[in-house]
Enzyme design. Structure first.
Site, PDB file in Angstrom:
ATOM      1  N   HIS A  78      79.418  22.815  -3.815  1.00 47.56           N
ATOM      2  CA  HIS A  78      79.519  21.307  -3.418  1.00 47.56           C
ATOM      3  C   HIS A  78      81.177  21.384  -2.860  1.00 47.56           C
ATOM      4  CE1 HIS A  78      77.187  18.800  -1.567  1.00 47.56           C
ATOM      5  NE2 HIS A  78      76.835  17.868  -2.527  1.00 47.56           N
ATOM      6  N   GLU A  80      76.448  21.808  -8.049  1.00 46.18           N
ATOM      7  CA  GLU A  80      77.632  20.830  -7.421  1.00 46.18           C
ATOM      8  C   GLU A  80      78.641  21.616  -7.408  1.00 46.18           C
ATOM      9  OE1 GLU A  80      76.978  17.755  -7.212  1.00 46.18           O
ATOM     10  OE2 GLU A  80      74.839  17.410  -8.096  1.00 46.18           O
TER      11      GLU A  80
END
Length: 850
Positions: free
Chosen positions: A293, A290
């Protein structure tokens, strides 16, 4: 009922772009109001200036265009704006009312145990306010939150606050799917990180009071991820604040919202007592995923949802690389391939097959698949293999420089590699646009001192794609002499035709080919090797992946044959495994994963590939037979090896200690296989001071039919820890005897702690049963199919996303015998007969049935 199909070929640019968004939330459990002020400007690239805003499950209170009230009539999916009022640019204002408490789909704004939370990917923002809810519309967001909750968070940096309100501003343009809001009674586990340019970034992990002591490993993983991304990709974090929030009710694993990541609590909270080594590694991986990202997904996003693998495949590849650097790279590669074959290969071989970039869908939430993620990562890995590490880094630097702040396509991605290397990668691009798993057949000849390796490729037909062009496949090959020395070190061969010959000259004697080293491409290798040669490779191959693969293939051959020949277990295999298990020159983690038998689903696919019809019950028994044979062969070495792998001192989930515990756990399983009283498992359960040792011991006791007392003890110890209770439900569903599993699961469904509306709990019980107890799910009487179908019917109106994903447990229905096929078909037909069935589940069930 026929749902509309969305096609890639129908893509058109948005008619208007968004210059800025200002949102004001007045939070209330059942009557939250959202006021939006949005500045639009006409898109010069658009063919029309008609504008429809997406919107669902909300009540429009008023709407204004350029300050003037307009009367509009929204339908169930959105609202059309009067084109004559829009011009080259306008300001839109509206107020809507939504009901977070009633939002059980967990999509949009909802409430999880009293906490307000959002999930907007892929199309959840349209349940918050009217908007152009598509990924190619990127803009800056300002958000004011009114609430009496003590913590109120959104994207970006906090810029102002007053009594009962907080205002946030995110200076980086983003699409609506990256919007996030959280409000609740939370406490922070805080730290900081200094970037490579010297900026200080405040870090917070927000959890419920009492859980703050379980955040240390997640925070450490975050800081290591930030440092790794700077070193490996040159990417620095770009805000002053990075927040993570742990949420109890969440459909996915985590969400990369800009500056405010929302995580399933199971991927944040961990302590030695409550989490296993596998949990810690998963937390490390997902935290990294995450965070990564931020650049590969947020700063550069996808133009449309057909390009989803652009952000997900690349980011999975990055998180896999990170974990490899943090742990044993050989073991990590094996783990990734086991997962790929277990999920993606079966997906590619069945009715749900689709390319990494699909060309059509009904419901985009159904395409968060292993093909998009894991196969997408393999495609990135192949690119790196073909162009080399240095050119890969240059291409990524160009990608970030050229496309920062843009919504991109697969073509944009491939172009940076072509521009850096000067290579034509049009054939390689077929990996993104074509479905199916290629087969690569290897054969060879030796003449004089020249070895010729012949490689042939073919790809079986997939739905809507019968003819397959040859792919560009990197095949890593090494040649070994019989004494184990390398005749030719690893070399990458580029297979671009249906059949190609590759020659190696100057060899002293016929070599043994070690093909597809490191699993250099996501293909099925067809190479005729007798089992004596596999035993040799298991002992001598210098490539750790192929060393493991040799043992795996040998075990698969035995397991595929055992149902027909239950007394036949090759002594050569048992001896080779024993030698490997006690070889202290090999890492314990490698020994553990090599000693682990192929899963029942993998054996079933092997039998089917050989032209047989797999019997799930017979396969289950065959694995037990082989376990017992291994244990009996290693009787003299198992107790000593078990003690040798004990880890002294306080628990820590580092790679070395975790590797020793993994081998100790596998040895415990073998000991238990030949102990009538399961004494070793009972002793470990009683003495364990960490979940990594307690949980597998409990599973082995259940498997031996001696788990009742231990289950009660475990429950009494952990009944107030929801994530541990998930394990309690799951271990019973997964380890119960096949002929008892349906009754066990049915009984647990009436347990006071079975909250079927919570995705983690539903997956722990129903998901583990259907995917982790293959023989129990496929019991001949069909009770497993009926049980799962009953619960899918019940869950679908509440949470269509989880229902659709769980429906995929039926995707391999054509693999089995006719009576089982008919029972699974009946279960799916019963689902499709529901008039109110969600389009999510209807699409999956229809595709499975074909």
């Amino acid at each position: 009922m026929t749902d509309p199909i969305i096609h890639l070929s129908d893509y058109t640019p948005p008619s208007y772009l968004v210059d800025s968004v200002a949102l004001e939330f007045k939070l209330h459990p059942t009557k939250t109001t959202v006021t939006s002020k949005i500045k639009f400007s006409a898109n010069p690239e658009a063919k029309t200036h008609a504008l429809r805003l997406d919107g669902e499950a909300m009540t429009l209170k008023y709407a204004k265009i350029n300050g003037e009230t307009v009367e509009l009539n929204p339908d169930k999916t959105g609202i059309d704006l009067p084109e004559h009022l829009l011009g080259k640019g306008f300001e839109w204002e509206c107020e809507v009312e939504i009901n977070p408490e009633a939002n059980t789909s967990l999509d949009g704004l909802y409430i999880s145990n009293g906490m307000y939370c959002t999930q907007c990917e892929a199309e959840g923002f349209r349940r918050i306010t009217y908007y152009l809810d598509r990924p190619d519309v990127m803009t800056t967001f300002s958000v004011r939150i009114h609430s009496d909750e003590p913590v109120r968070l959104s994207n970006g940096n906090e810029v102002a606050r007053g009594e009962g309100w907080v205002e946030w501003h995110d200076p980086w343009p983003k699409p609506s799917y990256l919007f996030a809001l959280v409000a609740g009674d939370l406490v922070a586990h805080s730290d900081s990180f200094t970037t490579m340019s010297g900026r200080n970034v405040a870090l917070n992990i927000w959890v419920r009071e009492g859980d703050e002591g379980k955040c240390s490993y997640a925070m450490d993983s975050l800081k290591r991820s930030m440092k790794w991304d700077e070193k490996t990709y040159g990417r620095e974090y770009d805000l002053d604040l990075f927040n993570i929030v742990a949420v109890s009710d969440f459909n996915m694993g985590a969400m990369e919202n800009k500056g405010l990541n929302v995580f399933n609590a199971s991927l944040v909270l961990a302590s030695p007592e409550t989490a296993t080594d596998a949990d810690f590694e998963r937390i490390e991986s997902v935290i990294a995923h995450e965070y990564f990202h931020n650049w590969t997904g947020n700063r550069i996003t996808c133009r449309d949802w057909f390009q989803l693998c652009l952000k997900e495949g690349l980011t999975v590849y990055r998180d896999q690389h990170f974990t490899s650097d943090m742990r044993d790279p050989a073991v990590k590669r094996i783990e990734d391939v086991v997962a790929l074959r277990g999920r993606q290969f079966s997906e590619d071989a069945g009715p749900l097959s689709h390319p990494p970039r699909p060309n059509q869908y009904v419901e985009i939430n159904n395409f968060y698949t292993a093909t998009i993620y894991e196969k997408g990562a393999e495609v990135v890995g192949m690119l790196r293999t073909l162009v080399g590490a240095n050119n890969y880094r240059k291409a990524l630097d160009l990608y970030f420089e050229r496309h920062d702040g843009q919504a991109c396509t697969i073509e944009d991605w491939i172009k940076v590699f072509e521009d850096v290397t000067g290579r034509d990668l049009s054939q390689f691009s077929l990996w993104y646009t074509s479905a199916g798993t290629p087969r690569v057949a290897a054969s060879s000849t030796f003449d004089g001192n020249t070895y010729t390796l012949t490689l042939r490729q073919s790809t079986p037909p997939t739905p809507n794609e019968l003819e397959k062009a040859p792919r560009h496949i990197p095949v890593a090959v090494g040649l070994l002499y019989p004494d184990g020395t390398e005749a030719v070190a690893t070399k990458v061969l580029e297979l671009t035709k249906a059949e190609q010959d590759f020659t190696f000259s100057g060899l002293q004697m016929p070599p043994i080919a070690s093909v597809l080293r490191g699993f250099s491409a996501p293909v099925v290798l067809e190479q005729k090797l007798d089992n004596s040669l596999r035993a040799y490779l298991l002992a001598h191959d210098t490539d750790p992946f192929n060393r493991w693969q040799a043992g795996r293939d040998y075990a698969l051959d035995i397991l595929a044959d055992l149902p027909a020949n239950p007394a036949h277990v090759a002594a050569e295999f048992l001896s080779a495994m024993e030698r490997m298990a006690v070889d202290d020159k090999l890492a314990p983690a490698f020994r553990a994963i090599t000693l682990t038998l192929p899963a029942e689903g993998e054996v079933a696919r092997k039998i089917a590939a050989n032209g047989g019809v797999p019997d799930p019950i017979a396969i289950h028994k065959a694995r037990r037979v082989l376990d017992i044979a291994l244990a009996q062969k290693m009787t003299g070495t198992l107790p000593e090896l078990y003690m040798e792998m004990a880890v002294a001192g306080p628990y820590f989930p580092d790679a070395i200690a975790a590797g020793k515990r993994s081998l100790r756990t596998r040895v415990l399983a073998l000991l238990t296989a030949i102990e009538p009283d399961a004494a070793s498992a009972a002793a470990q359960f009683a003495q364990a001071d960490n979940m990594t040792e307690q949980l597998p011991a409990l599973g082995l006791l259940i498997q031996k039919g001696q788990g009742a007392a231990a289950l009660q003890s475990f429950y009494e110890q952990w009944q107030h820890q929801p994530l541990v209770l998930d394990k309690w439900f799951g271990v019973q569903a997964g380890r119960s005897a096949p002929d008892q599993a349906v009754n066990v699961v049915t009984s647990l469904m009436s347990h006071k702690d079975f909250n079927w509306k919570n995705p983690n709990r539903f997956r722990a019980l129903i998901g583990t049963f259907a995917m982790g107890n293959i023989a129990g799910f496929h019991e001949k009487n069909g009770a497993g199919y009926k049980l799962v179908a009953d619960w899918l019917i019940r869950l679908d109106p509440i949470n269509p996303q989880i229902t659709a994903r769980m429906t995929t447990v039926f995707e391999s229905w054509r693999l089995y015998d006719q009576p089982r096929q008919e029972q699974m078909r009946a279960a799916l037909t019963r689902l499709l007969a529901l008039e109110t069935l969600s389009k999510n589940t209807r699409e999956i069930a229809s595709r499975i049935l074909g």
